[in-house]
Design an enzyme around this catalytic site. Structure first.
Site, mmCIF file in Angstrom:
data_model
loop_
_atom_site.group_PDB
_atom_site.id
_atom_site.type_symbol
_atom_site.label_atom_id
_atom_site.label_comp_id
_atom_site.label_asym_id
_atom_site.label_seq_id
_atom_site.Cartn_x
_atom_site.Cartn_y
_atom_site.Cartn_z
ATOM 1 N N HIS A 42 -5.894 2.948 1.386
ATOM 2 C CA HIS A 42 -5.067 4.072 1.847
ATOM 3 C C HIS A 42 -5.671 4.774 3.075
ATOM 4 C CE1 HIS A 42 -3.018 3.232 -1.759
ATOM 5 N NE2 HIS A 42 -3.676 4.024 -2.571
ATOM 6 N N ASP A 85 0.908 -1.142 0.000
ATOM 7 C CA ASP A 85 0.000 0.000 0.000
ATOM 8 C C ASP A 85 0.945 1.189 0.000
ATOM 9 O OD1 ASP A 85 -1.384 2.321 0.952
ATOM 10 O OD2 ASP A 85 -3.041 1.007 1.490
ATOM 11 N N HIS A 86 1.050 1.886 -1.134
ATOM 12 C CA HIS A 86 2.153 2.848 -1.241
ATOM 13 C C HIS A 86 2.013 4.003 -0.248
ATOM 14 C CE1 HIS A 86 -0.542 5.225 -3.818
ATOM 15 N NE2 HIS A 86 0.279 6.235 -3.691
HETATM 16 C C1 BG6 Z 1 -3.773 4.861 -6.053
HETATM 17 C C2 BG6 Z 1 -5.179 4.955 -6.580
HETATM 18 O O1 BG6 Z 1 -3.648 3.742 -5.216
HETATM 19 O O2 BG6 Z 1 -3.465 6.044 -5.297
HETATM 20 C C3 BG6 Z 1 -5.317 6.194 -7.453
HETATM 21 O O3 BG6 Z 1 -5.464 3.798 -7.348
HETATM 22 C C4 BG6 Z 1 -4.883 7.421 -6.696
HETATM 23 O O4 BG6 Z 1 -6.665 6.326 -7.911
HETATM 24 C C5 BG6 Z 1 -3.510 7.236 -6.072
HETATM 25 O O5 BG6 Z 1 -4.869 8.523 -7.605
HETATM 26 C C6 BG6 Z 1 -3.154 8.385 -5.153
HETATM 27 O O6 BG6 Z 1 -1.824 8.277 -4.744
HETATM 28 P P1 BG6 Z 1 -0.960 9.566 -4.381
HETATM 29 O O7 BG6 Z 1 0.337 9.007 -3.933
HETATM 30 O O8 BG6 Z 1 -0.863 10.384 -5.636
HETATM 31 O O9 BG6 Z 1 -1.708 10.293 -3.310
#
Ligand code: BG6
Length: 488
Positions: free
Chosen positions: A240, A177-178
């Site tokens: 997230h 989960d980044h």
């Molecule tokens: C991804 C979603 O996991 O996270 C996207 O699939 C979203 O829809 C993105 O735009 C948001 O990541 P960050 O790092 O740009 O906040």
């Protein structure tokens, strides 16, 4: 500030989906930046694997193009890039067939760390896991890395967990989960558990409510097909925002170690109450209005004029445990909103009694943790309004921008993928989701979705460039509260 680099030994990393979008945008630029930082040692082998045919030179050219395109804002150093490309190789391979597996086996060897990154759709996870084993590619130091979406619901997530568990131990599976790799998300834990100041107040006795906002300005872009089957609940909330909620609400883990942290997060998810239908607001963005239409509407973007998938969701959640009973958590996320802003606001209760009388005014303390952009922390504090005429109170911010406070010596902090990939190589699972966590998150999410489907609800339209549907403000107003956090 000079960042501390923990060296690793040369490793083998195989990227299935080696020519795909995520690989080009995130994984390869992240590896290149760690290479430039001296963390990918000479002798490391990075092997792209995909269906299409490329020779090594062709693949290296493709990778060079991706790094030049997506390495922003870091300038790309050509000498370093040349050296990095020497680590790269390619195998044309069928995930569900026999082609290419013997070639791959010939390219990796020894007892060094072997990581297999599944940068492919979940439909291929089981086949890849099985073929890695049946072709004898796994050694004692093998890890596999899988991306979200990890399932579409509880049943499919369970099936994926079982498909992976048939071939690998939980200790070898790294579910990304980044958000957990973001610097400031980890700072949540540092703020909570590295300071004496906050933790004694971190409960329903002192906290009125907590708001978690992840607002995006982007739309669904070219991912309409996937997104229209997912929606904001599955795409962002289940993972997230749920992870942010866990880190904010969990009990202090005994140690910063993978199972201690993940056990505490799991307890939070399991303590979540089902969400009341009238505590959910779903929205769908319209085109930017007026003559100058800059963006298509959600329905145009996904090519379905009757789509009832939400691009925005706000909800009120309750955690039924001793710490949080009575403190609501308001969560919202959406696309095409007025600003990109991820922020957590902890709103403390008012002082129990004002010695200055009602005319002096009263302000709650608010701790704002800004995750992106302009990462930092602000604590609003009440002081006396300057001037002579009696005692009036006002709110001032104690503001700390991390960029200003920490300086940067020209090096940007590693991005989420850099940190997470290096954690895989080091064998540290703390920032990765455990299988039972993912299943618990789906177990909470599924009835919410089933509920609005059964009620036949359609999302409320909202203007692109706004703060979302008005009903989300009503959700707060009914509780005599208001959202904080999305600033143009
Ligand atoms: C991804 C979603 O996991 O996270 C996207 O699939 C979203 O829809 C993105 O735009 C948001 O990541 P960050 O790092 O740009 O906040």
């Amino acid at each position: 500030m000079v960042s501390r680099i923990i060296p690793v030994e040369p490793f083998d990393l195989v990227i299935f989906g080696g020519t795909g979008d995520l690989t080009r945008r995130k994984i390869l630029p992240a590896l290149f930046r760690r290479f430039c930082a001296g963390q990918v040692p000479v002798g490391t082998r990075i092997i792209g694997a995909a269906r299409s045919d490329h020779d090594t030179a062709g693949y290296r050219a493709l990778v060079a193009g991706a790094i030049r395109e997506f390495s922003d804002p870091q300038p790309c150093d050509d000498d370093q890039l040349e050296k990095f490309l020497n680590c790269l190789d390619y195998v044309a391979l069928d995930a569900k067939g026999d082609r290419g597996w013997a070639d791959l086996a010939a390219k990796i060897s020894g007892d060094r760390v072997r990581a297999f990154y599944f940068s492919v759709g979940p439909g291929l996870f089981g086949a890849l896991a099985q073929r890695i084993q049946s072709n004898g590619l796994a050694n004692a130091a093998t890890r596999i890395v899988v991306e979200k979406p990890f399932g579409h619901d509880l049943e499919s997530a369970r099936a994926l967990n079982q498909a992976l568990a048939a071939h690998f131990d939980e200790g070898q599976i790294y579910r990304i989960d980044h958000y957990l790799g973001k610097e400031t998300v980890q700072n949540l834990m540092a703020v909570r558990f590295g300071n004496m100041l906050f933790e004694p107040l971190w409960n329903s006795q002192y906290v009125d409510h907590i708001q978690i906002t992840v607002a995006e300005t982007v739309g669904v872009g070219g991912r309409g097909g996937y997104y229209d089957r997912a929606g904001a609940m599955r795409d962002m909330m289940q993972n997230h925002l749920m992870q942010l909620l866990c880190l904010i609400a969990m009990e202090p883990p005994a140690k910063f170690d993978p199972d201690c942290v993940r056990d505490e997060k799991l307890k939070v998810i399991r303590a979540l109450d089902p969400v009341e239908p009238h505590h959910i607001v779903r929205g769908q963005y319209l085109a930017r209005g007026g003559a100058e239409i800059e963006h298509p509407s959600y329905r145009e973007a996904v090519g379905d004029p009757r789509s009832s998938t939400e691009s925005y969701i706000a909800l009120k959640a309750h955690i039924s445990n001793w710490r949080w009973a009575g403190t609501p958590f308001y969560l919202r996320t959406g696309k095409r909103l007025v600003a990109r802003s991820s922020v957590i606001n902890v709103i403390f209760k008012d002082a129990p009694h004002s010695i200055f009388g009602p005319e002096a005014g009263q302000h709650a303390n608010i701790l704002s943790i800004r995750l992106q952009p302009n990462e930092g922390i602000t604590l609003s504090v009440t002081i006396k309004e300057p001037g002579q005429g009696g005692m009036r109170l006002m709110e001032v911010p104690l503001d700390m921008s991390f960029a200003e406070a920490l300086g940067s010596d020209g090096q940007a902090a590693p991005d989420a993928y850099e940190r997470l990939i290096m954690d895989v190589i080091r064998g540290n699972q703390t920032l990765f989701m455990r299988g039972d966590e993912v299943e618990a998150a789906w177990a909470w999410t599924d009835p919410v979705i089933a509920g609005w489907q059964a009620r036949g609800e359609v999302p409320k339209p909202y203007d692109s460039g706004s703060t979302g549907p008005g009903d989300a403000d009503q959700l707060m107003a009914r509780d005599k509260r208001e959202w904080r956090g999305i600033k143009p």
